[in-house]
Scaffold this motif. Structure first.
Motif, PDB file in Angstrom:
ATOM      1  N   VAL A   1      50.586  12.903  34.092  1.00  7.09           N
ATOM      2  CA  VAL A   1      49.137  12.686  34.126  1.00  7.09           C
ATOM      3  C   VAL A   1      48.494  13.143  32.825  1.00  7.09           C
ATOM      4  CG1 VAL A   1      46.991  13.426  35.234  1.00  7.09           C
ATOM      5  CG2 VAL A   1      48.923  12.717  36.635  1.00  7.09           C
ATOM      6  N   ALA A   2      48.874  14.325  32.326  1.00  5.99           N
ATOM      7  CA  ALA A   2      48.298  14.822  31.084  1.00  5.99           C
ATOM      8  C   ALA A   2      48.634  13.912  29.907  1.00  5.99           C
ATOM      9  CB  ALA A   2      48.794  16.243  30.811  1.00  5.99           C
ATOM     10  N   THR A   3      49.851  13.388  29.879  1.00  2.50           N
ATOM     11  CA  THR A   3      50.256  12.498  28.798  1.00  2.50           C
ATOM     12  C   THR A   3      49.490  11.176  28.857  1.00  2.50           C
ATOM     13  OG1 THR A   3      52.475  13.478  28.795  1.00  2.50           O
ATOM     14  CG2 THR A   3      52.216  11.343  27.723  1.00  2.50           C
ATOM     15  N   SER A   4      49.297  10.636  30.067  1.00  4.18           N
ATOM     16  CA  SER A   4      48.536   9.394  30.213  1.00  4.18           C
ATOM     17  C   SER A   4      47.074   9.591  29.835  1.00  4.18           C
ATOM     18  CB  SER A   4      48.640   8.885  31.653  1.00  4.18           C
ATOM     19  OG  SER A   4      49.970   8.520  31.979  1.00  4.18           O
ATOM     20  N   LEU A   5      46.506  10.733  30.207  1.00  2.94           N
ATOM     21  CA  LEU A   5      45.117  11.015  29.841  1.00  2.94           C
ATOM     22  C   LEU A   5      44.968  11.165  28.334  1.00  2.94           C
ATOM     23  CD1 LEU A   5      44.052  13.540  32.624  1.00  2.94           C
ATOM     24  CD2 LEU A   5      43.150  11.234  32.267  1.00  2.94           C
ATOM     25  N   ALA A   6      45.996  11.689  27.669  1.00  2.00           N
ATOM     26  CA  ALA A   6      45.943  11.853  26.211  1.00  2.00           C
ATOM     27  C   ALA A   6      45.828  10.510  25.502  1.00  2.00           C
ATOM     28  CB  ALA A   6      47.173  12.605  25.715  1.00  2.00           C
ATOM     29  N   THR A   7      46.343   9.457  26.145  1.00  2.00           N
ATOM     30  CA  THR A   7      46.239   8.112  25.572  1.00  2.00           C
ATOM     31  C   THR A   7      44.991   7.381  26.047  1.00  2.00           C
ATOM     32  OG1 THR A   7      47.562   7.138  27.373  1.00  2.00           O
ATOM     33  CG2 THR A   7      48.749   7.967  25.438  1.00  2.00           C
ATOM     34  N   GLY A   8      44.264   7.968  27.008  1.00  3.70           N
ATOM     35  CA  GLY A   8      43.007   7.393  27.465  1.00  3.70           C
ATOM     36  C   GLY A   8      43.134   6.240  28.441  1.00  3.70           C
ATOM     37  N   ASP A   9      44.276   6.106  29.107  1.00  2.00           N
ATOM     38  CA  ASP A   9      44.492   4.986  30.028  1.00  2.00           C
ATOM     39  C   ASP A   9      44.303   5.461  31.469  1.00  2.00           C
ATOM     40  OD1 ASP A   9      45.278   2.775  31.451  1.00  2.00           O
ATOM     41  OD2 ASP A   9      47.041   2.361  30.215  1.00  2.00           O
ATOM     42  N   LYS A  10      43.126   5.245  32.044  1.00  2.00           N
ATOM     43  CA  LYS A  10      42.823   5.715  33.391  1.00  2.00           C
ATOM     44  C   LYS A  10      43.613   4.953  34.449  1.00  2.00           C
ATOM     45  CE  LYS A  10      38.972   6.764  36.507  1.00  2.00           C
ATOM     46  NZ  LYS A  10      37.501   6.775  36.683  1.00  2.00           N
ATOM     47  N   ASN A  11      43.810   3.653  34.250  1.00  2.00           N
ATOM     48  CA  ASN A  11      44.584   2.877  35.215  1.00  2.00           C
ATOM     49  C   ASN A  11      46.028   3.363  35.292  1.00  2.00           C
ATOM     50  OD1 ASN A  11      42.401   1.223  35.859  1.00  2.00           O
ATOM     51  ND2 ASN A  11      42.864  -0.203  34.194  1.00  2.00           N
ATOM     52  N   ASP A  12      46.568   3.740  34.150  1.00  2.00           N
ATOM     53  CA  ASP A  12      47.932   4.261  34.138  1.00  2.00           C
ATOM     54  C   ASP A  12      47.992   5.591  34.873  1.00  2.00           C
ATOM     55  OD1 ASP A  12      50.718   4.143  33.247  1.00  2.00           O
ATOM     56  OD2 ASP A  12      50.205   5.823  31.955  1.00  2.00           O
ATOM     57  N   VAL A  13      46.949   6.394  34.752  1.00  2.00           N
ATOM     58  CA  VAL A  13      46.895   7.670  35.476  1.00  2.00           C
ATOM     59  C   VAL A  13      46.935   7.421  36.978  1.00  2.00           C
ATOM     60  CG1 VAL A  13      45.487   9.705  35.961  1.00  2.00           C
ATOM     61  CG2 VAL A  13      45.661   8.846  33.627  1.00  2.00           C
ATOM     62  N   GLN A  14      46.117   6.479  37.458  1.00  2.00           N
ATOM     63  CA  GLN A  14      46.099   6.170  38.888  1.00  2.00           C
ATOM     64  C   GLN A  14      47.453   5.673  39.369  1.00  2.00           C
ATOM     65  OE1 GLN A  14      43.467   6.176  41.598  1.00  2.00           O
ATOM     66  NE2 GLN A  14      45.527   6.128  42.457  1.00  2.00           N
ATOM     67  N   HIS A  15      48.096   4.834  38.579  1.00  2.00           N
ATOM     68  CA  HIS A  15      49.398   4.311  38.982  1.00  2.00           C
ATOM     69  C   HIS A  15      50.439   5.419  39.048  1.00  2.00           C
ATOM     70  CE1 HIS A  15      52.547   1.379  39.608  1.00  2.00           C
ATOM     71  NE2 HIS A  15      53.215   1.852  38.562  1.00  2.00           N
ATOM     72  N   LYS A  16      50.410   6.330  38.063  1.00  2.00           N
ATOM     73  CA  LYS A  16      51.368   7.445  38.074  1.00  2.00           C
ATOM     74  C   LYS A  16      51.167   8.309  39.324  1.00  2.00           C
ATOM     75  CE  LYS A  16      53.424   6.744  34.060  1.00  2.00           C
ATOM     76  NZ  LYS A  16      52.758   7.152  32.832  1.00  2.00           N
ATOM     77  N   ILE A  17      49.917   8.556  39.663  1.00  2.00           N
ATOM     78  CA  ILE A  17      49.625   9.362  40.859  1.00  2.00           C
ATOM     79  C   ILE A  17      50.140   8.659  42.112  1.00  2.00           C
ATOM     80  CG2 ILE A  17      47.760  10.261  42.321  1.00  2.00           C
ATOM     81  CD1 ILE A  17      46.141  10.727  39.763  1.00  2.00           C
ATOM     82  N   SER A  18      49.946   7.349  42.188  1.00  2.00           N
ATOM     83  CA  SER A  18      50.339   6.592  43.384  1.00  2.00           C
ATOM     84  C   SER A  18      51.846   6.628  43.605  1.00  2.00           C
ATOM     85  CB  SER A  18      49.856   5.139  43.262  1.00  2.00           C
ATOM     86  OG  SER A  18      48.444   5.082  43.210  1.00  2.00           O
ATOM     87  N   ILE A  19      52.620   6.424  42.549  1.00  2.00           N
ATOM     88  CA  ILE A  19      54.077   6.405  42.728  1.00  2.00           C
ATOM     89  C   ILE A  19      54.610   7.812  43.015  1.00  2.00           C
ATOM     90  CG2 ILE A  19      54.356   4.330  41.335  1.00  2.00           C
ATOM     91  CD1 ILE A  19      55.308   6.033  39.031  1.00  2.00           C
ATOM     92  N   LEU A  20      53.983   8.837  42.432  1.00  2.00           N
ATOM     93  CA  LEU A  20      54.422  10.211  42.689  1.00  2.00           C
ATOM     94  C   LEU A  20      54.051  10.658  44.095  1.00  2.00           C
ATOM     95  CD1 LEU A  20      53.580  11.677  39.197  1.00  2.00           C
ATOM     96  CD2 LEU A  20      55.850  11.640  40.226  1.00  2.00           C
ATOM     97  N   LEU A  21      52.941  10.143  44.628  1.00  2.00           N
ATOM     98  CA  LEU A  21      52.586  10.420  46.020  1.00  2.00           C
ATOM     99  C   LEU A  21      53.636   9.843  46.967  1.00  2.00           C
ATOM    100  CD1 LEU A  21      48.722   9.827  46.033  1.00  2.00           C
ATOM    101  CD2 LEU A  21      49.887  11.969  46.573  1.00  2.00           C
ATOM    102  N   PHE A  22      54.127   8.654  46.640  1.00  3.77           N
ATOM    103  CA  PHE A  22      55.175   8.054  47.474  1.00  3.77           C
ATOM    104  C   PHE A  22      56.435   8.904  47.444  1.00  3.77           C
ATOM    105  CE2 PHE A  22      59.009   5.483  47.768  1.00  3.77           C
ATOM    106  CZ  PHE A  22      58.839   4.859  48.994  1.00  3.77           C
TER     107      PHE A  22
END
Length: 569
Positions: free
Chosen positions: A189-210
């Motif tokens: 999440v921190a790495t995705s936020l560093a690149t400024g991609d919010k959609n990528d952050v949401q996707h990372k959270i979704s797959i990790l929740l699974f």
């Protein structure tokens, strides 16, 4: 005086005020056209710096000219951005001034990034404290729940207190195996936020929740069907009388496994976003629920170890739902679960596998200690249970330093605002805080079981065994916060191979040391001296890695030697 910044190439344009021709910036060219401003001996040193490959790599340089013709001397490129006007390089800063009376270079001085200069280390420590302070509450809540269980159960029965030893190994220590989920979430999440991609952050959270929910279901089934076998194998034939009480505790708390791991993912996602207050509120409520449930169910209704298990299980479910709500307030859907693709699973595995090895080595060592303590009799088991719970309660105060490194380091190491110098200064700040925290925890953490043992048990023999391990307990405790700072930095830099290998080595040697001291009859104190050696070995290995020339924090080539040479002129 006006300061202009040049994007440095092999040559930069230097303008003759008498005609509008441009000349390459070399010593001979400048002296030919401006002999009264720049004498050759001083200029040769400047030229050597300007033409050096290590200096050109930094691409930025500052010249401050306070001469009557300063505006004519320097041509500012048209493509110079506002950001380029920041006078800095990644690791050093050079300033050249000319004296209007003497017409010579008066000073060339080394510095650091202007932003770093303005932010002192103490200011940075304050900023870390604002994040790490609330984060400390997150790590405290888990051990606090088990410590509350230990204190409440210890007032009623030494047998049930001893049974908590193997029970908490299954419930708490096994949960640490899944810390790779927490660490992977924060890092990704921190790495995705560093690149400024919010959609990528949401996707990372979704797959990790699974992944978290699937692991939680697996652990629920494991404790349901194999709980008794795990406990029986752990306690050994001499202590089978502890298994019924321990199994009761394990079966009840096992119901919360899916909620625990989903809660860890949502909590770590918030921490990766540098928010520690939302999760803290959730776990503060959970701790109150747990304490209230323990008092009512155990002390007033007399449910004993089963009441403590129900109180802890309910509090963990409450915490998970509140952390889901905290993540929703940030604009992310924690109920959105996505099945990861094979490529995404491989990415998670590449990050999680070394972390898993690291965590399993740590958990295995603590379980090894509990195993040998269990073979020493009921009184020593009870004493070890109290001391290890107090120890865990104290060591979690160092975990926020690891979390701070994992949340703040990625953008400094690989983000759009990369600055290895800032990363090094952040690590120094974390180590300063770690040393202070270690000293405080050592004093306070040792005083509680030494001066107030009756908080946990009234059995004089158990108290005597507790006092025998106070010195190694103190030595192991004081270095733990600094160790967390170093290992968190290694995680942020994804130096996972070294971390997993070093932790595996510490576990192997530490396990052999525990086996040796146990066979030689050193008792419970021998186990705790082994723990102290384990913790200090982790510290020195991580420190040597981060300070080595091959460390990811030391990769920038400095121009310090060239600057020092110019300063002497």
């Amino acid at each position: 005086m006006e300061i202009k910044t040049l994007n440095l190439s092999t040559h930069f344009p230097f303008r003759n005020p008498n005609n509008r021709r441009f000349y390459p910036c070399t010593s001979s060219a400048i002296v030919a056209h401006f002999p009264h401003y720049l004498p050759l001996p001083q200029l040769s040193h400047i030229s050597s710096i300007l033409t050096s490959s290590s200096f050109r790599a930094n691409r930025r340089f500052r010249i401050s000219c306070i001469t009557p013709i300063d505006q004519n001397l320097i041509e500012t490129p048209n493509n110079l951005t506002e950001e380029d006007s920041t006078v800095s390089t990644s690791d050093s800063e050079v300033e050249v001034q000319s004296d209007p009376s003497q017409g010579i270079i008066s000073s060339v001085k080394e510095g650091i990034n202007v932003e770093i200069v303005n932010d002192s280390i103490w200011k940075q420590i304050k900023e870390i404290a604002l994040f790490a302070g609330p984060a400390a509450g997150l790590w405290i809540c888990g051990p606090l729940m088990s410590l509350i269980d230990t204190a409440i159960i210890g007032q009623g029965s030494s047998l049930e207190l001893a049974a908590l030893g193997p029970a908490t190994v299954v419930c708490d220590y096994l949960s640490y195996v899944f810390m790779f989920l927490s660490i992977a979430t924060s890092n990704m999440v921190a790495t995705s936020l560093a690149t400024g991609d919010k959609n990528d952050v949401q996707h990372k959270i979704s797959i990790l929740l699974f992944v978290g929910f699937a692991c939680g279901l697996g652990m629920l089934l494991l404790t349901k069907f194999l709980g008794i076998k795990l406990l029986s194998g752990f306690t050994g034939a001499k202590n089978l009388h502890l298994v019924p009480a321990a199994n009761t505790y394990v079966q009840i708390r096992g119901l919360a496994w899916p909620a625990i791991l989903v809660g860890w993912v949502t909590q770590s996602a918030s921490l990766g976003m540098k928010d520690s207050w939302g999760p803290l509120k959730a776990l503060a409520v959970a701790s109150i629920v747990n304490a209230t449930g323990d008092i009512v169910l155990c002390m007033f209704l007399g449910y004993g170890i089963a009441g403590a298990a129900w109180a802890t299980m309910v509090s963990q479910v409450v915490a998970a739902f509140m952390m889901i709500g905290a993540l929703k307030n940030k604009g992310y859907n924690a109920f959105s679960i996505a099945i990861p693709s094979a490529k995404e699973l491989l990415q998670i595995f590449e990050l999680a596998a070394p972390v898993f090895v690291t965590m399993i080595s740590k958990v295995a060592f603590y379980s090894f200690l509990a195993y040998f303590a269990t073979s020493m009799g009921t009184r020593k088991i009870a004493a070890h249970q109290v001391m290890i719970q107090v120890y865990c309660m104290c060591t979690v105060w160092g975990e926020p330093l690891s979390q701070t490194a994992q949340s703040f380091m990625p953008e400094l190491i690989c983000g759009t605002n990369k600055s290895l110098q800032k990363a090094r200064m952040l690590l120094k700040s974390l180590l300063v805080i770690g040393a202070i925290a270690g000293a405080i925890l050592g004093v306070v953490g040792t005083s509680v079981p030494w001066l107030f043992p009756n908080l946990f048990t009234t059995d004089a023999e158990v108290i005597g065994e507790m006092h025998k391990v106070l010195l190694p307990y103190l030595i192991a405790l004081i270095v733990t916060p600094s160790t967390h700072s170093l290992e968190g930095t290694l995680l942020a830099g994804r130096d996972l191979r070294f971390l997993s290998i070093s932790m595996s080595g510490c576990f192997t040697l530490g396990g052999l040391l525990v086996l040796l001291v146990s066979n030689r009859g050193f008792g419970l104190a021998g186990c705790w001296w082994s723990l102290a050696a384990f913790q200090w070995a982790r510290f020195f290995l991580a420190l040597s890695r981060l300070t080595s020339p091959t460390s990811f924090l030391q990769s920038d080539k400095l121009i310090l030697s060239q600057v020092e040479k110019v300063k002497t002129t």
